[in-house]
Design an enzyme around this catalytic site. Structure first.
Site, PDB file in Angstrom:
ATOM      1  N   GLY A  13       0.822  -1.217   0.000  1.00  0.00           N
ATOM      2  CA  GLY A  13       0.000   0.000   0.000  1.00  0.00           C
ATOM      3  C   GLY A  13       0.847   1.254   0.000  1.00  0.00           C
ATOM      4  O   GLY A  13       0.631   2.153   0.813  1.00  0.00           O
ATOM      5  N   SER A  15       1.273   3.363  -2.695  1.00  0.00           N
ATOM      6  CA  SER A  15       0.904   4.311  -3.748  1.00  0.00           C
ATOM      7  C   SER A  15       0.457   5.654  -3.173  1.00  0.00           C
ATOM      8  O   SER A  15       0.455   6.664  -3.864  1.00  0.00           O
ATOM      9  CB  SER A  15      -0.241   3.721  -4.589  1.00  0.00           C
ATOM     10  N   ARG A  16       0.058   5.643  -1.891  1.00  0.00           N
ATOM     11  CA  ARG A  16      -0.522   6.847  -1.277  1.00  0.00           C
ATOM     12  C   ARG A  16      -0.198   6.860   0.209  1.00  0.00           C
ATOM     13  O   ARG A  16       0.230   5.851   0.774  1.00  0.00           O
ATOM     14  CB  ARG A  16      -2.056   6.837  -1.390  1.00  0.00           C
ATOM     15  N   VAL A  65      -3.207  -7.622  -1.346  1.00  0.00           N
ATOM     16  CA  VAL A  65      -2.530  -8.362  -0.262  1.00  0.00           C
ATOM     17  C   VAL A  65      -3.416  -9.439   0.362  1.00  0.00           C
ATOM     18  O   VAL A  65      -2.920 -10.310   1.069  1.00  0.00           O
ATOM     19  CB  VAL A  65      -2.006  -7.417   0.854  1.00  0.00           C
ATOM     20  N   TYR A 156     -12.275  -2.751  11.801  1.00  0.00           N
ATOM     21  CA  TYR A 156     -10.952  -2.135  11.621  1.00  0.00           C
ATOM     22  C   TYR A 156     -10.140  -2.233  12.921  1.00  0.00           C
ATOM     23  O   TYR A 156      -8.980  -2.664  12.910  1.00  0.00           O
ATOM     24  CB  TYR A 156     -11.153  -0.673  11.209  1.00  0.00           C
ATOM     25  N   THR A 159      -8.822  -5.653  13.575  1.00  0.00           N
ATOM     26  CA  THR A 159      -7.621  -6.043  12.800  1.00  0.00           C
ATOM     27  C   THR A 159      -6.378  -5.397  13.382  1.00  0.00           C
ATOM     28  O   THR A 159      -5.312  -6.010  13.427  1.00  0.00           O
ATOM     29  CB  THR A 159      -7.728  -5.648  11.305  1.00  0.00           C
ATOM     30  N   LYS A 160      -6.521  -4.146  13.825  1.00  0.00           N
ATOM     31  CA  LYS A 160      -5.335  -3.432  14.311  1.00  0.00           C
ATOM     32  C   LYS A 160      -4.867  -3.991  15.648  1.00  0.00           C
ATOM     33  O   LYS A 160      -3.672  -3.987  15.955  1.00  0.00           O
ATOM     34  CB  LYS A 160      -5.635  -1.930  14.391  1.00  0.00           C
TER      35      LYS A 160
HETATM   36  P1  NAP Z   1      -4.710   5.384   2.544  1.00  0.00           P
HETATM   37  O1  NAP Z   1      -4.232   6.761   2.300  1.00  0.00           O
HETATM   38  O2  NAP Z   1      -6.145   5.054   2.347  1.00  0.00           O
HETATM   39  O3  NAP Z   1      -3.816   4.375   1.639  1.00  0.00           O
HETATM   40  C1  NAP Z   1      -4.077   3.002   1.676  1.00  0.00           C
HETATM   41  C2  NAP Z   1      -3.048   2.268   0.851  1.00  0.00           C
HETATM   42  O4  NAP Z   1      -3.316   0.851   0.963  1.00  0.00           O
HETATM   43  C3  NAP Z   1      -3.111   2.618  -0.635  1.00  0.00           C
HETATM   44  O5  NAP Z   1      -1.804   2.583  -1.159  1.00  0.00           O
HETATM   45  C4  NAP Z   1      -3.948   1.466  -1.210  1.00  0.00           C
HETATM   46  O6  NAP Z   1      -3.664   1.184  -2.569  1.00  0.00           O
HETATM   47  C5  NAP Z   1      -3.445   0.315  -0.353  1.00  0.00           C
HETATM   48  N1  NAP Z   1      -4.361  -0.827  -0.340  1.00  0.00           N
HETATM   49  C6  NAP Z   1      -5.647  -0.868   0.082  1.00  0.00           C
HETATM   50  N2  NAP Z   1      -6.130  -2.115  -0.054  1.00  0.00           N
HETATM   51  C7  NAP Z   1      -5.126  -2.874  -0.559  1.00  0.00           C
HETATM   52  C8  NAP Z   1      -5.011  -4.246  -0.913  1.00  0.00           C
HETATM   53  N3  NAP Z   1      -6.041  -5.100  -0.776  1.00  0.00           N
HETATM   54  N4  NAP Z   1      -3.830  -4.678  -1.402  1.00  0.00           N
HETATM   55  C9  NAP Z   1      -2.790  -3.829  -1.569  1.00  0.00           C
HETATM   56  N5  NAP Z   1      -2.839  -2.519  -1.233  1.00  0.00           N
HETATM   57  C10 NAP Z   1      -4.004  -2.056  -0.744  1.00  0.00           C
HETATM   58  O7  NAP Z   1      -4.379   4.904   4.025  1.00  0.00           O
HETATM   59  P2  NAP Z   1      -3.317   5.474   5.088  1.00  0.00           P
HETATM   60  O8  NAP Z   1      -3.986   6.453   5.930  1.00  0.00           O
HETATM   61  O9  NAP Z   1      -2.054   5.817   4.393  1.00  0.00           O
HETATM   62  O10 NAP Z   1      -3.124   4.161   5.977  1.00  0.00           O
HETATM   63  C11 NAP Z   1      -2.002   3.290   5.825  1.00  0.00           C
HETATM   64  C12 NAP Z   1      -1.978   2.323   6.986  1.00  0.00           C
HETATM   65  O11 NAP Z   1      -1.882   3.075   8.208  1.00  0.00           O
HETATM   66  C13 NAP Z   1      -3.245   1.486   7.117  1.00  0.00           C
HETATM   67  O12 NAP Z   1      -2.923   0.180   7.543  1.00  0.00           O
HETATM   68  C14 NAP Z   1      -4.038   2.204   8.193  1.00  0.00           C
HETATM   69  O13 NAP Z   1      -4.910   1.341   8.859  1.00  0.00           O
HETATM   70  C15 NAP Z   1      -2.921   2.692   9.084  1.00  0.00           C
HETATM   71  N6  NAP Z   1      -3.316   3.822   9.928  1.00  0.00           N
HETATM   72  C16 NAP Z   1      -3.657   5.020   9.368  1.00  0.00           C
HETATM   73  C17 NAP Z   1      -4.022   6.074  10.211  1.00  0.00           C
HETATM   74  C18 NAP Z   1      -4.372   7.442   9.676  1.00  0.00           C
HETATM   75  O14 NAP Z   1      -4.677   8.324  10.500  1.00  0.00           O
HETATM   76  N7  NAP Z   1      -4.334   7.678   8.379  1.00  0.00           N
HETATM   77  C19 NAP Z   1      -4.054   5.881  11.588  1.00  0.00           C
HETATM   78  C20 NAP Z   1      -3.726   4.662  12.109  1.00  0.00           C
HETATM   79  C21 NAP Z   1      -3.338   3.635  11.267  1.00  0.00           C
HETATM   80  P3  NAP Z   1      -4.474   1.932  -3.774  1.00  0.00           P
HETATM   81  O15 NAP Z   1      -3.940   3.341  -3.795  1.00  0.00           O
HETATM   82  O16 NAP Z   1      -4.124   1.164  -4.995  1.00  0.00           O
HETATM   83  O17 NAP Z   1      -5.925   1.875  -3.409  1.00  0.00           O
END
Ligand code: NAP
Length: 250
Positions: A13, A15-16, A65, A156, A159-160
């Site tokens: 993940g 890409s973003r 994944v 969610y 899972t965490k």
């Molecule tokens: P995000 O901006 O929504 O990015 C999610 C990333 O995961 C994207 O690159 C997406 O790919 C990829 N993805 C989603 N489903 C996938 C799959 N089945 N197989 C492969 N790649 C997949 O999320 P984020 O905020 O950066 O979060 C990243 C991680 O940090 C997550 O595990 C999230 O739970 C954790 N987290 C985030 C926060 C927060 O405040 N943002 C807080 C706590 C924990 P595409 O671009 O191709 O869709």
């Protein structure tokens, strides 16, 4: 962080958001990066271009994944392209803002499959390789809601929290192979996962609750991941590093 130079990191993940932040920080320290995405092909290519500009190599792989065959071929491509994998960052994740009674079984299964089964599948493939070479570092991205709970996404949060048990168990299984397994627990980060859910007023109010006065930036997680992946953390395994600006303190 000299020990990171020339290493290969697979970041799911990336890409973003936070995954992209991890990719850029590790690339700055000299790692070659496997960029993974499932839908955002163009964004993944943009990350690859940024990484090339940093003087290291990258490989872009589309893989869901939660799908065993996708994961096997992603890890296989990483090994055949770079000769091995030194670092795996299990970052890919999805969420869904609903109450328990609004969730279908399909909703529940989809989030478990991506956020937890994905961590298992990627770790299993990476560990098979890391055991043979006798080293490696796996970093799993959990969340502060694993500790606090949340009133709108129980699948969610489950899972965490599951990732924490997974991290400690795998750390015990692979320590004798010189493989370390740790987790990073982010607070609130300004990414696509969070920004659509809050208004600018809610954002201001959230910031006042964070002792360091701001939401996290993806590279804040990248810095924590780089530390845990490096030799500076060579005696740290089975741990959770909280990166939340002081939002939750124990
Ligand atoms: P995000 O901006 O929504 O990015 C999610 C990333 O995961 C994207 O690159 C997406 O790919 C990829 N993805 C989603 N489903 C996938 C799959 N089945 N197989 C492969 N790649 C997949 O999320 P984020 O905020 O950066 O979060 C990243 C991680 O940090 C997550 O595990 C999230 O739970 C954790 N987290 C985030 C926060 C927060 O405040 N943002 C807080 C706590 C924990 P595409 O671009 O191709 O869709």
């Amino acid at each position: 962080m000299e020990s990171l130079k020339g290493k290969t990191a697979v970041i799911t993940g990336s890409s973003r958001g936070i995954g992209r932040g991890c990719a850029l920080v590790l690339a700055r320290y000299g790692c070659n990066i496997v960029i993974n995405y499932v839908e955002s092909s163009e964004k993944a290519q943009e990350v690859a271009e940024e990484i090339t500009g940093l003087g290291v190599e990258s490989l872009v792989v589309r893989a869901d994944v939660s799908r065993e065959q996708d994961v096997k071929s992603m890890i296989g491509s990483a090994i055949s392209t770079f000769g091995g994998i030194d670092i795996l960052v299990n970052n890919a994740g999805i969420h869904q803002h609903l109450k328990t009674w609004e969730l279908s079984l399909e909703d529940w299964n989809r989030v478990i499959a991506t956020n937890l089964t994905g961590v298992f599948l990627c770790s299993r493939e990476a560990v098979s390789h890391m055991k043979k070479v006798g080293s490696g570092s796996i970093i799993n991205i959990s969340s502060c809601v694993a500790f606090t709970g949340t009133d709108h996404e129980i699948h969610y949060a489950s899972t965490k929290a599951g990732i924490l048990g997974f991290t400690k168990s795998l750390a015990l299984e692979v320590a004798s192979y010189n493989i370390r397994v740790n987790a990073v627990s982010p607070g609130f980060f300004a990414t696509d996962m969070v920004l659509p859910l809050i208004t600018s007023e809610e954002m201001k109010s959230l910031e006042t609750k964070i002792p360091l006065g701001r939401l996290g930036a993806p590279e804040d997680i990248g810095n924590a991941v780089a530390f845990l992946a490096s030799d500076r953390a060579q005696y740290i395994t089975g741990e959770v590093l909280h990166v939340n600006g002081g939002l939750i303190m124990y």
